[in-house]
Structures are given as structure tokens and as C-alpha cells.
Design a protein around this motif. Structure first.
Motif, PDB file in Angstrom:
ATOM      1  N   THR A  33     -10.606  11.591   8.026  1.00 56.01           N
ATOM      2  CA  THR A  33     -12.012  11.207   7.924  1.00 56.01           C
ATOM      3  C   THR A  33     -12.657  11.586   6.593  1.00 56.01           C
ATOM      4  OG1 THR A  33     -12.572  13.254   9.044  1.00 56.01           O
ATOM      5  CG2 THR A  33     -12.477  11.267  10.402  1.00 56.01           C
ATOM      6  N   GLY A  34     -11.897  12.303   5.740  1.00 54.73           N
ATOM      7  CA  GLY A  34     -12.466  12.783   4.478  1.00 54.73           C
ATOM      8  C   GLY A  34     -13.044  11.664   3.624  1.00 54.73           C
ATOM      9  N   ALA A  35     -12.297  10.567   3.511  1.00 60.79           N
ATOM     10  CA  ALA A  35     -12.774   9.340   2.883  1.00 60.79           C
ATOM     11  C   ALA A  35     -13.015   9.421   1.381  1.00 60.79           C
ATOM     12  CB  ALA A  35     -14.004   8.784   3.582  1.00 60.79           C
ATOM     13  N   ARG A  36     -12.752  10.560   0.748  1.00 56.07           N
ATOM     14  CA  ARG A  36     -12.795  10.558  -0.717  1.00 56.07           C
ATOM     15  C   ARG A  36     -11.615   9.730  -1.197  1.00 56.07           C
ATOM     16  NH1 ARG A  36     -10.788  13.964  -4.777  1.00 56.07           N
ATOM     17  NH2 ARG A  36      -9.845  15.345  -3.236  1.00 56.07           N
ATOM     18  N   PHE A 146      -2.056   3.515   5.345  1.00 55.70           N
ATOM     19  CA  PHE A 146      -2.718   4.447   4.416  1.00 55.70           C
ATOM     20  C   PHE A 146      -4.229   4.424   4.621  1.00 55.70           C
ATOM     21  CE2 PHE A 146      -0.294   6.234   0.675  1.00 55.70           C
ATOM     22  CZ  PHE A 146       0.967   6.055   1.220  1.00 55.70           C
ATOM     23  N   VAL A 147      -4.772   3.234   4.680  1.00 52.84           N
ATOM     24  CA  VAL A 147      -6.236   3.123   4.799  1.00 52.84           C
ATOM     25  C   VAL A 147      -6.684   3.743   6.125  1.00 52.84           C
ATOM     26  CG1 VAL A 147      -8.157   1.485   5.002  1.00 52.84           C
ATOM     27  CG2 VAL A 147      -6.435   1.175   3.213  1.00 52.84           C
ATOM     28  N   GLU A 148      -5.920   3.472   7.176  1.00 54.29           N
ATOM     29  CA  GLU A 148      -6.275   4.051   8.473  1.00 54.29           C
ATOM     30  C   GLU A 148      -6.184   5.568   8.441  1.00 54.29           C
ATOM     31  OE1 GLU A 148      -4.889   0.309  11.308  1.00 54.29           O
ATOM     32  OE2 GLU A 148      -3.837   2.239  11.490  1.00 54.29           O
ATOM     33  N   PHE A 150      -5.962   7.784   5.707  1.00 56.29           N
ATOM     34  CA  PHE A 150      -6.699   8.569   4.716  1.00 56.29           C
ATOM     35  C   PHE A 150      -8.196   8.287   4.714  1.00 56.29           C
ATOM     36  CE2 PHE A 150      -2.349   8.776   2.993  1.00 56.29           C
ATOM     37  CZ  PHE A 150      -2.231  10.152   2.890  1.00 56.29           C
ATOM     38  N   TYR A 151      -8.591   7.148   5.275  1.00 58.83           N
ATOM     39  CA  TYR A 151     -10.024   6.820   5.283  1.00 58.83           C
ATOM     40  C   TYR A 151     -10.554   6.620   6.701  1.00 58.83           C
ATOM     41  CZ  TYR A 151      -8.610   5.801   0.489  1.00 58.83           C
ATOM     42  OH  TYR A 151      -8.066   5.877  -0.770  1.00 58.83           O
ATOM     43  N   GLY A 152      -9.647   6.695   7.673  1.00 56.01           N
ATOM     44  CA  GLY A 152     -10.071   6.552   9.063  1.00 56.01           C
ATOM     45  C   GLY A 152     -10.644   5.185   9.394  1.00 56.01           C
ATOM     46  N   GLN A 153     -10.187   4.139   8.649  1.00 63.26           N
ATOM     47  CA  GLN A 153     -10.698   2.790   8.916  1.00 63.26           C
ATOM     48  C   GLN A 153      -9.690   1.984   9.726  1.00 63.26           C
ATOM     49  OE1 GLN A 153     -11.453   1.157   5.067  1.00 63.26           O
ATOM     50  NE2 GLN A 153     -13.037   2.657   4.625  1.00 63.26           N
ATOM     51  N   ARG A 154     -10.200   1.153  10.582  1.00 58.75           N
ATOM     52  CA  ARG A 154      -9.329   0.291  11.368  1.00 58.75           C
ATOM     53  C   ARG A 154      -9.704  -1.159  11.248  1.00 58.75           C
ATOM     54  NH1 ARG A 154      -5.876   3.291  14.388  1.00 58.75           N
ATOM     55  NH2 ARG A 154      -6.433   5.445  14.033  1.00 58.75           N
TER      56      ARG A 154
END
Ligand code: HEC
Length: 154
Positions: A33-36, A146-148, A150-154
Motif C-alpha cells: 500500500t506504500g504506493a511511492r 508488480f502494480v498490484e 507494490f501499489y495495491g491496485q487491481r
């Protein structure tokens, strides 16, 4: 550019060194969830920019510029060590596959440089398509996870 001989891969790193640094700490492994943005993303954006320069150069038959830019794709920078650790902790057993995609991109960019040096327009276009395929192959396997992760996106 030549000085980066040893850093052509995103993961020019051995399993031994990974374990000697002790990467598998939960703090590094878990960051959904860091999202940096990862440095990797900036490296990718730079690759993208260089690919666009090459597309424009092909339209202008500026083979000298293709020859100059292709090695920047081949020898792209690597993420810093701590980020590599996070990535390796995440991809685990797929590290070899990821590395081999990176190596394929490296080789394809070097091949592009060579045909551009010969002012071979058709060859440049074929080599460029090949390079794009190498980007696509890695993206198809790794981008979404990776996107899911390291950024918690789905
Ligand atoms: C070894 C695997 C690999 C290779 C090879 C690779 N990429 Fe990527 N790429 C990724 C990953 C993983 C992401 C997702 C990174 C992120 O979102 O932080 C990504 C994301 C991207 C993005 C999106 C960046 C953004 O702002 O969201 C672009 C553009 C990109 N890559 C371009 C390229 C180009 C152009 C090439 C080939 C010259 C290439 N990539 C080769 C793994 C790779």
C-alpha cells in the motif's frame, strides 16, 4: 556507457549476495500500500522516452540518432539495491525469468544499434519491432503483478 558493462541487467546480482544481505525481512517484502513509485517505474519511463525518440528517428531516417539512443535502452540503469531486494523478495522463483526478459531486451537493443550503424532502414524497423516484443513479453508476465503488489491496485 561502457562503464555500465556490469550493470546491464536490472538484476545483475547473485543469489548469494541476496542472501548475504538478508533481504527477506517482512518490512522489505510487504509494501502493498506504500504506493511511492518504484525507481523501476522511472527507469521504464526513460525506456519509453528513448523508444519514442527512436520512432521519430526512423521517420526521419536518422540512423545516427538510432545508433546513439539504442545503447541507452540496452544499458538502462538499475534500481537501487534496496529496491532490488524488495523486487526479488516479491518475484521469488520467477527471478530467473525476469532476468532473462531483461537480457532479451538488452540483446534486442544491441542488435538495433548494429543495424542502425549500417544505415539499414528495413533492418532497423525489424529490429525495433523485435525490441518492442521484448518489452511486451516482460510486461505480459510481470507488470500486473508488480502494480498490484507494490501499489495495491487491481
Ligand atoms: C524485465 C521486465 C521488463 C522489461 C524487459 C521491460 N519492462 Fe517495462 N515494466 C516492467 C514492470 C515490472 C513494470 C511495472 C513497474 C511499475 O509500475 O512500477 C513496467 C512498466 C513499464 C511502463 C509503465 C510506466 C508507468 O509510468 O506506469 C512503461 C512505459 C514501460 N514499462 C516501458 C518499457 C519499455 C519501452 C521496455 C522495452 C524497451 C520495457 N518496459 C521493458 C518490466 C519490464
Amino acid at each position: 556507457m561502457k562503464k555500465q558493462y556490469f550493470s546491464k541487467k536490472i538484476f545483475a546480482i547473485t543469489a548469494a549476495s541476496v542472501f548475504s544481505v538478508g533481504i527477506c525481512t517482512p518490512a522489505l517484502a510487504e509494501n502493498a500500500t506504500g504506493a511511492r513509485p518504484l525507481e523501476l517505474r522511472k527507469i521504464m519511463q526513460e525506456l519509453d522516452k528513448n523508444m519514442q525518440i527512436i520512432t521519430a528517428s526512423i521517420a526521419r531516417e536518422d540512423w545516427a540518432l538510432v545508433t546513439k539512443i539504442a545503447p541507452r535502452i540496452a544499458e538502462h540503469p538499475q534500481p537501487p539495491l534496496d529496491e532490488k531486494m524488495r523486487i526479488l523478495a516479491f518475484i521469488g522463483a520467477d527471478a530467473g525469468k525476469f532476468e532473462s526478459h531483461d537480457e532479451t531486451t538488452h540483446q534486442a537493443a544491441r542488435a538495433l544499434e548494429q543495424v542502425a550503424e549500417r544505415n539499414d532502414g528495413q533492418g532497423v524497423i525489424a529490429a525495433f519491432a523485435n525490441l518492442q516484443n521484448s518489452c511486451l513479453a516482460c510486461h505480459q508476465s510481470f507488470r500486473k503483478p508488480f502494480v498490484e503488489h507494490f501499489y495495491g491496485q487491481r
